[in-house]
Design a protein around this motif. Structure first.
Motif, PDB file in Angstrom:
ATOM      1  N   THR A  62      -2.100  -4.936   7.973  1.00  0.00           N
ATOM      2  CA  THR A  62      -2.709  -3.533   7.661  1.00  0.00           C
ATOM      3  C   THR A  62      -3.439  -2.736   8.822  1.00  0.00           C
ATOM      4  O   THR A  62      -3.967  -1.893   8.386  1.00  0.00           O
ATOM      5  CB  THR A  62      -3.363  -3.766   6.432  1.00  0.00           C
ATOM      6  N   GLY A  74       0.520   2.006   3.457  1.00  0.00           N
ATOM      7  CA  GLY A  74      -0.411   2.493   2.266  1.00  0.00           C
ATOM      8  C   GLY A  74      -1.237   3.691   2.662  1.00  0.00           C
ATOM      9  O   GLY A  74      -1.141   4.453   3.750  1.00  0.00           O
ATOM     10  N   THR A 103      -4.348   0.393   6.692  1.00  0.00           N
ATOM     11  CA  THR A 103      -3.459   1.168   5.772  1.00  0.00           C
ATOM     12  C   THR A 103      -3.457   0.105   4.461  1.00  0.00           C
ATOM     13  O   THR A 103      -3.135  -1.029   4.655  1.00  0.00           O
ATOM     14  CB  THR A 103      -2.052   1.110   6.282  1.00  0.00           C
ATOM     15  N   LEU A 104      -4.099   0.779   3.517  1.00  0.00           N
ATOM     16  CA  LEU A 104      -4.444  -0.176   2.274  1.00  0.00           C
ATOM     17  C   LEU A 104      -4.310   0.906   1.297  1.00  0.00           C
ATOM     18  O   LEU A 104      -4.728   1.969   1.023  1.00  0.00           O
ATOM     19  CB  LEU A 104      -5.622  -0.751   2.570  1.00  0.00           C
ATOM     20  N   SER A 151       0.023  -1.766  -1.783  1.00  0.00           N
ATOM     21  CA  SER A 151       0.342  -2.560  -0.202  1.00  0.00           C
ATOM     22  C   SER A 151       0.993  -4.086  -0.570  1.00  0.00           C
ATOM     23  O   SER A 151       2.052  -4.384   0.058  1.00  0.00           O
ATOM     24  CB  SER A 151      -1.181  -2.871   0.223  1.00  0.00           C
ATOM     25  N   LEU A 159      -3.893  -8.006  -2.436  1.00  0.00           N
ATOM     26  CA  LEU A 159      -3.542  -8.349  -0.988  1.00  0.00           C
ATOM     27  C   LEU A 159      -3.696  -9.830  -0.881  1.00  0.00           C
ATOM     28  O   LEU A 159      -3.218 -10.457  -0.443  1.00  0.00           O
ATOM     29  CB  LEU A 159      -3.704  -7.241   0.077  1.00  0.00           C
TER      30      LEU A 159
END
Length: 242
Positions: A110, A131, A142-143, A147, A182
């Protein structure tokens, strides 16, 4: 490499020794060259990363040296053919700098900064999980709550990530709530999980508990841990990499 001798530079450029010395002093003042006996040597520059400045972060982050040491330790654990997960955060970004030459590894992440580091390596296959964009002080990630749904059905050989707090009773904890699904996925779909620790996180509780300390079987911490933690990890047969 061997230094470039002052006399050789004069011959190559057809310039006087005074001119060569003046130019050398200018480049040394800009940290481009290093003076050696009888000549000069080029200083290896940091990797250019358009998202943040390593030199500035090294200066501003009191735990940079520990994070860089942790990253080097983690990189030494990677073997050709491994499928890895790298989390967000500075330590995982630094780790990505040290695994570029390992053949035939796959990195799922991520961490946008890690993608920038690894994208040009012919030895590494890189996959960025999508995300929402989260911009931290030293990383871009990116979250989002989606995700884990965007993760392919992968099983990781090794997963590396950071936490925001570690406490003997509360366990490992994080600030961002979207990280929790995650991390739960990683704990259930990785052969080995590794968490990075530094002095800023020890004896600290943050918003969400990820898991008790005994659920992660590998710790990477180049600093000296408090005795109560080393005793606990020893009693639970948890590996501590120093």
């Amino acid at each position: 490499k061997n230094p470039a001798l002052t006399g050789e530079l004069c011959e190559l450029t057809d310039a006087s020794i005074a001119t060569i010395r003046r130019d050398i002093n200018l480049l040394v003042s800009k940290n481009k060259l290093r003076k050696m006996h009888g000549g000069v040597q080029k200083i290896k520059q940091e990797t250019v990363n358009t998202f943040f400045d390593y030199a500035k972060i090294r200066q501003d982050d009191p735990f940079f040296k520990t994070k860089d040491s942790n990253a080097r330790i983690a990189a030494s654990l990677i073997e050709p053919g491994d499928v890895l997960f790298l989390g967000g955060g500075l330590t995982c970004t630094l780790m990505s700098r040290y695994i570029k030459e390992i053949e035939n590894i796959t990195v799922v992440t991520t961490n946008v900064n890690a993608v920038v580091e690894l994208a040009t390596s012919p030895a590494v296959s890189v996959m960025l999980i999508g995300g929402d964009i989260f911009v931290g002080r030293t990383h871009i990630e990116t979250l989002s709550e989606f995700s884990t749904g965007l993760l392919p059905k992968l099983y990781f050989d090794k997963a590396f990530f950071t936490v925001d707090g570690i406490d003997l009773e509360y366990g490992y904890s994080i600030i961002k709530r979207f990280q929790l699904p995650l991390y739960s996925y990683l704990l259930n779909n990785s052969d080995q999980t590794y968490v990075f620790l530094d002095g800023g996180k020890i004896n600290k509780r943050t918003f969400l508990c990820v898991c008790p300390l005994e659920e992660i079987n590998n710790i990477i911490c180049s600093e000296r841990l408090p005795k109560e933690y080393t005793d606990f990890y020893a009693s639970e047969n948890i590996n501590v990499y120093k």
